[in-house]
Enzyme design. Structure first.
Site, mmCIF file in Angstrom:
data_model
loop_
_atom_site.group_PDB
_atom_site.id
_atom_site.type_symbol
_atom_site.label_atom_id
_atom_site.label_comp_id
_atom_site.label_asym_id
_atom_site.label_seq_id
_atom_site.Cartn_x
_atom_site.Cartn_y
_atom_site.Cartn_z
ATOM 1 N N GLU A 136 8.016 16.400 16.036
ATOM 2 C CA GLU A 136 8.586 16.340 14.689
ATOM 3 C C GLU A 136 7.789 17.303 13.806
ATOM 4 O OE1 GLU A 136 7.650 12.884 12.232
ATOM 5 O OE2 GLU A 136 9.712 12.885 11.506
ATOM 6 N N GLU B 281 -1.065 7.436 -0.008
ATOM 7 C CA GLU B 281 -2.175 7.966 -0.810
ATOM 8 C C GLU B 281 -1.867 9.382 -1.293
ATOM 9 O OE1 GLU B 281 -1.895 7.569 2.338
ATOM 10 O OE2 GLU B 281 -3.395 8.587 3.563
ATOM 11 N N LYS C 171 0.857 -1.185 0.000
ATOM 12 C CA LYS C 171 0.000 0.000 0.000
ATOM 13 C C LYS C 171 0.896 1.238 0.000
ATOM 14 C CE LYS C 171 -1.728 2.817 2.802
ATOM 15 N NZ LYS C 171 -1.667 4.062 2.002
ATOM 16 N N CYS D 268 13.024 11.521 7.381
ATOM 17 C CA CYS D 268 13.144 11.026 8.756
ATOM 18 C C CYS D 268 14.569 11.180 9.254
ATOM 19 C CB CYS D 268 12.725 9.564 8.834
ATOM 20 S SG CYS D 268 13.871 8.468 8.010
ATOM 21 N N SER E 108 4.616 8.064 10.473
ATOM 22 C CA SER E 108 4.764 8.836 11.710
ATOM 23 C C SER E 108 4.744 7.886 12.914
ATOM 24 C CB SER E 108 3.608 9.828 11.813
ATOM 25 O OG SER E 108 2.385 9.126 11.763
HETATM 26 P P1 NAD Z 1 1.726 8.802 8.088
HETATM 27 O O1 NAD Z 1 1.955 8.113 9.387
HETATM 28 O O2 NAD Z 1 0.696 9.862 8.029
HETATM 29 O O3 NAD Z 1 1.302 7.731 6.962
HETATM 30 C C1 NAD Z 1 2.067 6.577 6.720
HETATM 31 C C2 NAD Z 1 1.154 5.490 6.168
HETATM 32 O O4 NAD Z 1 0.159 5.170 7.145
HETATM 33 C C3 NAD Z 1 0.400 5.905 4.904
HETATM 34 O O5 NAD Z 1 0.421 4.838 4.004
HETATM 35 C C4 NAD Z 1 -1.005 6.216 5.408
HETATM 36 O O6 NAD Z 1 -1.987 5.912 4.461
HETATM 37 C C5 NAD Z 1 -1.155 5.326 6.621
HETATM 38 N N1 NAD Z 1 -1.975 5.898 7.690
HETATM 39 C C6 NAD Z 1 -2.122 7.215 8.015
HETATM 40 N N2 NAD Z 1 -2.903 7.351 9.096
HETATM 41 C C7 NAD Z 1 -3.255 6.102 9.481
HETATM 42 C C8 NAD Z 1 -4.041 5.571 10.563
HETATM 43 N N3 NAD Z 1 -4.618 6.367 11.445
HETATM 44 N N4 NAD Z 1 -4.166 4.236 10.661
HETATM 45 C C9 NAD Z 1 -3.581 3.409 9.780
HETATM 46 N N5 NAD Z 1 -2.827 3.859 8.744
HETATM 47 C C10 NAD Z 1 -2.659 5.179 8.597
HETATM 48 O O7 NAD Z 1 3.153 9.325 7.595
HETATM 49 P P2 NAD Z 1 3.473 10.266 6.343
HETATM 50 O O8 NAD Z 1 3.025 11.643 6.657
HETATM 51 O O9 NAD Z 1 3.043 9.625 5.081
HETATM 52 O O10 NAD Z 1 5.073 10.214 6.340
HETATM 53 C C11 NAD Z 1 5.882 11.025 7.132
HETATM 54 C C12 NAD Z 1 6.286 10.345 8.415
HETATM 55 O O11 NAD Z 1 7.004 9.143 8.141
HETATM 56 C C13 NAD Z 1 7.222 11.185 9.259
HETATM 57 O O12 NAD Z 1 6.846 11.065 10.603
HETATM 58 C C14 NAD Z 1 8.578 10.565 9.013
HETATM 59 O O13 NAD Z 1 9.541 10.774 10.040
HETATM 60 C C15 NAD Z 1 8.220 9.131 8.905
HETATM 61 N N6 NAD Z 1 9.255 8.380 8.209
HETATM 62 C C16 NAD Z 1 10.052 7.567 8.938
HETATM 63 C C17 NAD Z 1 11.089 6.885 8.331
HETATM 64 C C18 NAD Z 1 12.003 5.998 9.118
HETATM 65 O O14 NAD Z 1 12.864 5.369 8.535
HETATM 66 N N7 NAD Z 1 11.869 5.922 10.431
HETATM 67 C C19 NAD Z 1 11.300 7.041 6.955
HETATM 68 C C20 NAD Z 1 10.449 7.884 6.234
HETATM 69 C C21 NAD Z 1 9.426 8.550 6.881
#
Ligand code: NAD
Length: 482
Positions: free
Chosen positions: A383, A177, A174, A282, A227
């Site tokens: 963050e 989006e 997945k 990240c 996140s």
């Molecule tokens: P996000 O958590 O909003 O979304 C990540 C994924 O989770 C997406 O596919 C989204 O559709 C899904 N999602 C969102 N809300 C959800 C919920 N309530 N329940 C289930 N699934 C849900 O993150 P983002 O904004 O797409 O990406 C940025 C974040 O990712 C930042 O916090 C960043 O630090 C982190 N990140 C971490 C790493 C790492 O290696 N640790 C790498 C890249 C990004």
């Protein structure tokens, strides 16, 4: 209305059964470039059934043959590298030099996974008792779910799925989006490389799609990146049904500059780390701590260079920094800046309300610098995920490390020094997973594990490299007497 992106199930592109779709836009202009469906549990189930059906024959395909598909994919990715990078800039916003780097990082994971026949080998020991030998085999487990964030939509899925399919599993992916288009092209290339139908499936969507994956009884494991809030939800939900889970979360990365540092090198590394990808990494540095005399030196350089950043369309030559992903994220970053001011921090450079001539519909946040940040304020503890840095001063390295340790995150950190002993002591005490010594973005390459500690990571085995292979396989140990 633009085209709705299709799911990829059992080797065919299928319309989702979703009733709701979201707009995909070019962040530099705000123009719609597609729509993404919020797929349902039934869509997830269809993809899982396709993956389950493909598993027995893919598992039975010899590892060297599976690796051949990855070799062909690597070649195709290289042939298409520039197109993929430009497509990625259009849907994500980061400048094309950065998207080229991202595609390259993705290719390196495919390249590493080409070594699956070696990476998957087990161990043997003869004569563990008189006439008794023992051996271990690594075997795939079945269907894995992979869930990606928006900030590296090409690379992050490639941290996982080449290892998952290389080891003989099948996958339901997945993508985010917010920017799923470039990875669609990569899936087409995987098909062209000879990946059989059903081995890799793609379901587009959001929360409901993810929840269906976490709960699905035929998915054996989940790799998640996003996140920390969602990483923890996914970890708890998927482990509740006894899946193996690796869940990578958010970050707040400290960069500590000692007085003996090469100040020009430290500045260049900090600048790139903070403002690269508009801070949406990240591994982005978000707090600089200048120790003693280093503070004034790094502060002056940072304020100068931050103010000179040229915002713009990432496809245009000479642009230093692109937009952030969405209007909602621009507003979120701006409200963090409002909150920082309200909580008493000094705003030395304000990126709110930035615009770019001719691209007024884009999602712009300019470079932002805070100083005198109260330790308990949101700007210090949360963050922000935008081009925003706090510059702190510490009297000595112990005070700097104590500031870093106060964070609930533990993804990455950096030290800048010319002292080997200071660097060694820092490495020993940091307690953080990815450490840069005179490096601003301590991104492990494909053959090293990628992942954090504390609230930045939930699970045991990290992404990429040997950890990736271990995550996607189980060890079967055989003890034999003849
Ligand atoms: P996000 O958590 O909003 O979304 C990540 C994924 O989770 C997406 O596919 C989204 O559709 C899904 N999602 C969102 N809300 C959800 C919920 N309530 N329940 C289930 N699934 C849900 O993150 P983002 O904004 O797409 O990406 C940025 C974040 O990712 C930042 O916090 C960043 O630090 C982190 N990140 C971490 C790493 C790492 O290696 N640790 C790498 C890249 C990004």
């Amino acid at each position: 209305m633009s085209d709705v992106v299709r799911n990829y199930v059992g080797g065919g592109w299928r319309a989702s059964s979703a009733t709701e779709t979201l707009s995909l836009t070019n962040p530099a202009s705000g123009a719609e470039i597609g729509r993404v469906p919020l797929s349902t549990g039934a869509d997830v189930d269809a993809a899982v059934q396709a993956a389950k059906a493909a598993y027995p024959s893919w598992r039975a395909t010899p590892a060297p043959q599976r690796a051949q598909v990855l070799f062909r994919l690597k070649a195709l990715l290289e042939e298409n590298k520039e197109d993929l990078a430009r497509m990625l800039t259009t849907e994500h916003g980061k400048v094309v030099a950065e998207t080229r780097g991202e595609v390259q990082r993705g290719i390196e994971n495919v390249e590493h996974a080409c070594g699956i026949p070696t990476l998957m080998m087990g161990d043997t020991l003869e004569e563990i008792a008189p006439g008794v030998d023992s051996a271990s085999w690594r075997q795939p487990l079945g269907v894995f779910g992979i869930i990606a964030p928006y900030n590296f939509p090409v690379m992050i899925p490639l941290w996982f799925w080449p290892y998952a399919v290389g080891t003989g599993n099948t996958v339901v992916l997945k993508p985010s989006e917010q920017d799923p288009l470039t990875h669609q092209k990569i899936v087409e290339l995987a098909e062209e490389a000879g990946l059989p139908p059903g081995v890799l499936n793609v379901v587009h969507g959001g929360q409901e799609t993810v929840e269906s994956m976490c709960d699905h009884p035929d998915i054996v494991g989940i790799s998640f990146v996003g996140s920390s809030r969602v990483a923890e939800i996914v970890y708890r939900r998927a482990t509740a049904s006894a899946k193996r889970v690796q869940s990578l979360g958010g970050a707040k990365n400290y960069m500590i500059v000692l007085p003996d540092a090469d100040m020009d090198l430290a500045h260049e590394a900090c600048h790139g780390s903070i403002f690269g990808s508009s801070g949406q990494r990240c591994l982005a540095g978000s707090v600089i701590v200048g120790v003693g005399d280093a503070h004034a030196q790094i502060r002056e350089r940072m304020l100068d260079s931050a103010a000179s950043i040229r915002l713009g369309d990432g496809l245009v030559e000479g642009t230093d920094m692109g937009p952030v992903i969405s209007a909602a994220h621009r507003d979120r970053v701006s409200s963090f800046i409002d909150q920082g001011v309200a909580e008493g921090a000094t705003l030395s450079l304000d990126g709110r309300g930035a615009t770019v001539e001719g691209l007024e519909g884009g999602y712009w946040v300019g470079p932002t610098v805070f100083e005198d940040v109260p330790a308990d304020s949101a700007i210090a503890t949360e963050e922000v995920f935008g081009p925003v840095v706090s510059i702190n001063r510490a009297n000595d390295v112990d005070e700097a490390i104590a500031m870093m340790h106060a964070s609930r995150y533990g993804n990455a950190c950096s030290i800048f020094t010319t002292s080997g002993k200071a660097a060694r002591d820092f490495r020993y005490r940091a307690g953080i997973s990815m450490i840069g010594v005179n490096i601003g973005v301590a991104a492990p390459m494909a053959f090293f594990p990628f992942g954090g500690s504390k609230q930045s990571f939930f699970g045991d085995l990290k992404a990429q490299g040997r950890d990736g292979v271990a995550f996607f396989t189980d060890q079967r140990v055989v003890i034999s007497r003849w």
